[in-house]
Enzyme design. Structure first.
Site: not given
Length: 465
Positions: A8-9, A15, A22, A72, A350
């Site tokens: 579930l994401a 918050r 998130k 969703q 580099k």
């Protein structure tokens, strides 16, 4: 029995107060949803469905083809989220793990135990629970007199008696897949949040006489769901302790675990010593018997055995066995060092390769270069690789000697065994075994320093008068 997973994401994560979605916030260098997906794959789930919503494109971009996706579009609760996977999984037979994408601390070992309990009980659902002294914010596991799970109640819907229960729902479950999707059709949103709770499936199963069991994890950290920056910090701390402990148990000496930061995907060989203030991240691989730190940053590097790195920064670099780096060196992306190479203090490299036995001991810049074996590059020497428009390559072949304060103006080549005299600016290639000198002949003017001082004194006197 086939194993399936639903991650579930889809939540926005208000918050977190962040522009970053998130579940993409990292814990020990890896986004939370990446930890969760790795965990379900380690328990051999044949199909992994990620439910996305806010930030869907960003999540899919990060996870790529490692998962399947459903959207969703409206966030109407966890039950509604799981139901979005029906078209993909509704006809499957097997055990389905449902887990939140913001719970990075759940381990594969715990999921295995959860499924073992689930199968042994012949359960329709098994809940991963934990006992907490302060369960505020978590749904409560309500058990019957026989100890069986009869209900999960979200805190906002708890009675005072239910609120006093300390066993909490971690948000991770095992379900009989067919029974899960059948029960989801019966879930309503008659609650304080007017959402379709996945937890209501438990009550439906109980009412139908199905077996509902629970497995209580003994690791409090696994119950952490990250909803704000405070919880993110807590998860980072627990994950860091786990990672450091794992490496120490595998034979790595970590002098001060509290000041050492190691990413989730780092590999370190036995008998390597990590000193304080060191950060190792990304897909870094460190061999055996290395000495790393103190105060060193290594990201996405490969270091072979017996490499020493002190007070330095290495990004996307490689070092062969027996090589030493630092103190105060900077290896930038594309750096490839052979065996027993020495890179000393205040050296920057580099997009350059240095073959076995070569040395750049101090105060040099080597960029866009190919350096052979047993080459010595003196203090202050640099490859001048950029003309303001293009970057060009410098080649230094085996056994060459580059004196101090030399400028090699690329594109240029120094041949095997050649010498370049200190202070030279080289604009043309140097053949094998030649000596190159490119500086104006010195001229000493007798007594001239006294004339300079006399002029200065006269000027000072005029100003005072």
């Amino acid at each position: 029995m086939k194993r399936l997973a639903i991650v579930l994401a889809a939540g926005q994560g208000k918050r977190m107060k962040s522009k970053l979605y998130k579940v993409l916030h990292p814990v020990c260098g890896k986004p939370m949803v990446g930890h969760v997906l790795d965990t379900v794959k380690k328990v051999n789930c044949e199909r992994s469905i990620v439910v996305v919503g806010h930030g869907a494109e960003a999540v899919q971009s990060y996870l790529g083809t490692s998962a399947e996706y459903v959207l969703q579009a409206q966030q109407l609760g966890t039950g509604h989220a799981v139901k979005q996977a029906k078209d993909l999984l509704g006809s499957e037979e097997g055990t389905t793990i449902v887990i939140c994408g913001d719970t990075p601390l759940v381990t594969p070992e715990t999921l295995e135990e959860l499924m073992k309990v689930h199968q042994s009980k012949g359960a329709a659902a098994t809940v991963l629970s934990a006992v907490m002294d302060n369960p505020k914010g978590y749904g409560r596991i309500i058990r019957g007199e026989d100890g069986a799970v009869v209900q999960i109640v979200e805190q906002k819907d708890c009675t005072p008696e239910q609120d006093a229960v300390k066993e909490i729902n971690t948000g991770t479950y095992c379900f009989d897949n067919a029974k899960l999707f059948a029960a989801l059709e019966k879930v309503t949103n008659n609650n304080a949040q007017q959402e379709y709770y996945l937890t209501d499936v438990i009550g439906i199963f109980v009412g139908e006489g199905e077996v509902v069991s629970a497995y209580v994890t003994d690791d409090h950290a696994e119950s952490i769901g990250v909803n704000d920056r405070v919880a993110l910090s807590e998860a980072e701390g627990f994950m860091r302790q786990r990672i450091v402990k794992k490496h120490m148990l595998n034979g790595v000496t970590i002098i001060d675990p509290s000041s050492t930061y190691i990413g989730a995907d780092v590999t370190i060989g036995s008998d390597t010593v990590i000193y304080p203030g060191t950060t190792i991240s990304g897909n870094t691989i460190i061999g055996e018997q290395c000495v790393i730190g103190p105060s060193t940053e290594i990201a996405d590097c490969t270091l072979q055995d017996e490499v020493t790195v002190k007070h330095s920064v290495l990004h996307q670099a490689e070092a062969g066995s027996g090589t030493t780096v630092g103190p105060f060196a900077y290896l930038r992306p594309g750096t490839k060092l052979g065996q027993k190479v020495k890179v000393g203090d205040f050296v920057e490299i580099k997009n350059a390769s240095l073959d076995d036995g070569s040395k750049v001991s101090h105060l040099s810049y080597i960029g866009d270069a190919k350096v052979g074996k047993n080459v010595n590059i003196g203090c202050g020497a640099i490859t001048v690789n950029y003309d303001g428009y293009n970057k060009s390559i410098t080649e230094i072949e085996d056994d060459a000697f580059i004196g101090s304060n030399v400028n090699l103006i690329a594109p240029v080549k120094v041949g095997k065994g050649a010498y370049v005299v200190a202070g030279s600016t080289i604009t043309q290639s140097v053949s094998d075994n030649d000596l190159a000198i490119a500086r104006q002949r010195q001229e000493n003017k007798s007594g001239y320093a006294e004339k300079i001082r006399a002029r200065a004194q006269a000027k000072k006197q005029r100003e005072q008068d």
